[in-house]
Design a protein around this motif. Structure first.
Motif, PDB file in Angstrom:
ATOM      1  N   UNK A  96       0.980  -0.958  -0.063  1.00  0.00           N
ATOM      2  CA  UNK A  96      -0.039  -0.097   0.248  1.00  0.00           C
ATOM      3  C   UNK A  96       0.694   1.014   0.311  1.00  0.00           C
ATOM      4  N   UNK A 100      -0.961   7.727   0.770  1.00  0.00           N
ATOM      5  CA  UNK A 100      -2.286   7.784   0.294  1.00  0.00           C
ATOM      6  C   UNK A 100      -3.182   6.274   1.312  1.00  0.00           C
ATOM      7  N   UNK A 101      -2.164   5.206   0.979  1.00  0.00           N
ATOM      8  CA  UNK A 101      -3.358   4.334   1.626  1.00  0.00           C
ATOM      9  C   UNK A 101      -3.508   3.412   0.573  1.00  0.00           C
ATOM     10  N   UNK A 102      -3.184   4.193  -0.794  1.00  0.00           N
ATOM     11  CA  UNK A 102      -4.125   3.166  -1.910  1.00  0.00           C
ATOM     12  C   UNK A 102      -3.002   1.794  -2.602  1.00  0.00           C
ATOM     13  N   UNK A 103      -3.973   1.352  -2.996  1.00  0.00           N
ATOM     14  CA  UNK A 103      -3.041   0.273  -3.342  1.00  0.00           C
ATOM     15  C   UNK A 103      -3.198   0.250  -4.836  1.00  0.00           C
ATOM     16  N   UNK A 104      -2.700  -0.158  -6.027  1.00  0.00           N
ATOM     17  CA  UNK A 104      -2.669  -0.328  -7.172  1.00  0.00           C
ATOM     18  C   UNK A 104      -2.461  -2.373  -7.793  1.00  0.00           C
ATOM     19  N   UNK A 126      -3.865  -5.841  -0.465  1.00  0.00           N
ATOM     20  CA  UNK A 126      -3.051  -5.289  -0.166  1.00  0.00           C
ATOM     21  C   UNK A 126      -2.119  -5.134   1.146  1.00  0.00           C
ATOM     22  N   UNK A 128      -1.324  -2.844   3.629  1.00  0.00           N
ATOM     23  CA  UNK A 128      -2.237  -1.549   4.522  1.00  0.00           C
ATOM     24  C   UNK A 128      -1.854  -1.298   5.291  1.00  0.00           C
TER      25      UNK A 128
ATOM     26  N   UNK B   5     -11.779  -0.072   3.464  1.00  0.00           N
ATOM     27  CA  UNK B   5     -11.051   0.386   2.308  1.00  0.00           C
ATOM     28  C   UNK B   5     -11.883  -0.165   0.861  1.00  0.00           C
ATOM     29  N   UNK B  30      -6.089   5.013  -6.834  1.00  0.00           N
ATOM     30  CA  UNK B  30      -5.292   4.650  -6.126  1.00  0.00           C
ATOM     31  C   UNK B  30      -4.948   5.839  -5.393  1.00  0.00           C
ATOM     32  N   UNK B  33      -6.155   6.889  -2.102  1.00  0.00           N
ATOM     33  CA  UNK B  33      -6.564   5.840  -1.414  1.00  0.00           C
ATOM     34  C   UNK B  33      -7.486   4.968  -0.922  1.00  0.00           C
ATOM     35  N   UNK B  34      -7.346   4.412  -2.181  1.00  0.00           N
ATOM     36  CA  UNK B  34      -8.381   3.175  -2.707  1.00  0.00           C
ATOM     37  C   UNK B  34      -7.829   1.934  -2.866  1.00  0.00           C
ATOM     38  N   UNK B  35      -7.959   0.955  -3.486  1.00  0.00           N
ATOM     39  CA  UNK B  35      -7.453  -0.407  -3.531  1.00  0.00           C
ATOM     40  C   UNK B  35      -8.016  -0.775  -4.606  1.00  0.00           C
ATOM     41  N   UNK B  36      -6.646  -0.925  -5.284  1.00  0.00           N
ATOM     42  CA  UNK B  36      -7.311  -0.648  -7.345  1.00  0.00           C
ATOM     43  C   UNK B  36      -6.951  -2.464  -7.538  1.00  0.00           C
TER      44      UNK B  36
END
Ligand SMILES: Nc1nc2c(ncn2[C@@H]2O[C@H](COP(=O)(O)OP(=O)(O)OP(=O)(O)O)[C@@H](O)[C@H]2O)c(=O)[nH]1
Ligand SMILES: [Mg+2]
Lengths: 353, 140
Positions: A96, A100-104, A126, A128, B5, B30, B33-36
């Motif tokens: 992650x 931003x805490x996001x993940x691809x 992710x 996290x 999330x 992403x 902050x989203x999990x893509x």
């Protein structure tokens, strides 16, 4: 329902989910993994309810540097196992963003042909950024797949951080994937990566330098294990992530000397050999009693993390209540931090009665 | 402690070879902050539905440039319904005439975004949808 093991009873929605899980609905497995990832209300009770079903699946960790071909290899191996009649659960972990805490999560791109294969279930996760929590979460997701009935579970993680290595090393068998490009750095390579390996794979063997890398790994490896003739089970050498060492078998049995294989994951070359070596390692684990001790050590480590998680949760609750009580004065109020902590520890213990 | 999330499957169905749009939106989500979960080119509705189920996503975002949107979107919605994924938002973008978008929305598809849309619009839309739906679906 009073449960002697102390897990609170399942709420009605969780009981329904459990029923669907036990009926073999993939949706229920998927949703259960989400509950674990989110640490949603009641997730530990759900895991507890499924605990008796664990232990059947064989777990394989696949790790290595970014882009080494781990997903391609995972996909090809899963295909091979599936064609041999086995069912396979795959967990692919990606980092992650700490900002931003996001993940691809892109590992599925290389596993595309398995998307609709019955008997194969792929889950992207992710990291996290949770401290030590990642290995617990991936373990619990793998436990769910085990309880669901998969014969094999493959865990893919990038071998760069400590927590990723922990994930890989909680498997029965850990495969470290390297590529000719990693050759120059092998001496300097993160020590942990070499040490968790039960098997090495030199992937992208269609590129120059593969033979050289294979030799280098062999050298580094024999320095570590004391050579192939060592009579003590090398078994992950000095890997500190495994707290208790397996007890040596009663009779001297040949040590496991991590083999170095070659593969071209994108064409499937070398994959049958890899599958065979994974089987050979598993047979060795069984023959030496290492399978049991390795799993026991991993289970103990998991219990420790679950305890830590519970204590942290109670600590956070006590802290929230405390802040409400004393308002902005939390850190002041004429008390030392130690006194505050003592008061709260006493409360936590009292509330836990 | 609930760390829910937003999980989004970004998929590119169809035979055309352009996934730039899909990659741009994947990166934007992403960064928000989203999990893509990104699956690459040439996704069939069956693959999309199976992936959405295994990944337990909240949102499926499709990038459709091939002109096949009138068949692809409803097919994905139907397959998701069939597999019990009744609370998933199916949204997306592409070159989709307004009247087509309206027809699709009547069939259960969410908002669709044209080629010129700022990615922030899609991000805001997904966020708002997620908040409205609430997190209470976790075990249903
Ligand atoms: N030439 C060659 N390319 C390969 C081989 N195996 C994988 N690749 C390519 O290497 C690239 C990375 O493969 P992945 O399977 O995504 O690697 P990965 O280790 O899972 O990558 P991350 O998960 O991002 O760390 C892809 O373009 C693959 O097609 C191989 O044996 N030979
Ligand atoms: Mg990968």
């Amino acid at each position: 329902m009073t449960d002697s093991a102390g897990a609170p009873p399942l709420t009605q929605p969780l009981q329904d989910l459990l029923a669907r899980f036990e009926a073999g609905e993939p949706f229920a497995l998927a949703r259960s993994i989400s509950l674990v990832e989110d640490q949603a209300e009641g997730f530990e009770s759900l895991l507890h309810a499924l605990h008796d079903r664990l232990g059947r699946a064989r777990r394989l960790g696949i790790t290595g540097p970014p882009g080494a071909g781990k997903s391609t290899l995972t996909s090809a191996l899963a295909r091979l196992l599936r064609d041999a009649g086995e069912t396979v659960g795959i967990i692919a972990v990606d980092p992650s963003s700490p900002f931003t805490g996001g993940a691809l999560l892109g590992d599925r791109v290389r596993m595309d042909e398995l998307a609709t294969e019955p008997g194969i279930f792929i889950r992207s996760m992710a990291s996290r950024g949770s401290h030590g929590g990642l290995s617990a979460t991936t373990r619990e997701a793998a436990d769910l797949m085990d309880a669901f009935g998969f014969d094999r579970i493959i865990l893919e993680t990038v071998g760069v951080g400590q927590s990723e290595l922990e994930i890989a090393s909680q498997a029965d068998t850990t495969v470290v994937v390297l590529v000719p490009e990693s050759g120059d750095g092998i001496q300097a390579m993160k020590a942990g990566l070499m040490e968790v390996a039960d098997l090495f794979v030199v992937n992208k063997a269609d590129r120059p330098g593969a033979d050289r890398l294979k030799k280098e790994i062999g050298i580094v490896n024999s320095l570590r294990t004391g050579g192939p003739q060592a009579s003590v089970p090398a078994h992950h050498g000095v890997d500190l992530s495994r707290k208790s060492r397996p007890t040596p078998p009663p009779e001297p049995i040949e040590a496991w000397d991590p083999p170095v294989l070659m593969s071209v994951a994108s064409s499937g070359e070398g994959l049958p050999e890899l599958a065979a070596e994974v089987d050979r390692h598993h047979a060795w684990l069984r023959a030496t009693g290492s399978l049991q001790s390795r799993r026991a050590a991993a289970a103990a480590e998991h219990a420790r993390i679950v305890l830590e998680r519970a204590v942290t949760r109670r600590g956070a609750e006590a802290w929230r209540a405390w802040i409400e009580e004393v308002g902005d004065d939390a850190g002041l109020a004429g008390r030392s931090p130690y006194e505050t902590a003592r008061i709260l520890t006493a409360r936590i213990c009292r509330d836990a009665q | 402690m609930n760390d829910k999330k937003i999980r989004v499957l970004v998929a590119k169905p169809g035979l055309d070879g352009h996934d730039r749009g899909a990659k741009v939106i994947a990166a934007a989500l992403r960064d928000a902050g989203m999990e893509v979960i990104y699956t690459g080119l040439h996704q069939t509705p069956e693959k999309i539905a199976a992936t959405a189920l295994q990944e337990d996503v909240d949102v499926v975002a499709l990038s459709v440039l091939s002109g096949a949107h009138m068949t692809l979107f409803p097919r994905v919605v139907d397959l998701l319904q069939e597999s019990g994924m009744t609370d998933v938002l199916v949204t997306g973008g592409g070159i989709i005439p307004a009247e087509d978008a309206e027809t699709l929305q009547a069939k259960g598809v969410g908002r669709l975004f044209g080629p010129g849309t700022a990615t922030t619009d899609a991000v805001e839309y997904i966020r708002a949808w997620f908040t409205d739906r609430g997190v209470g679906r976790s075990t249903e």
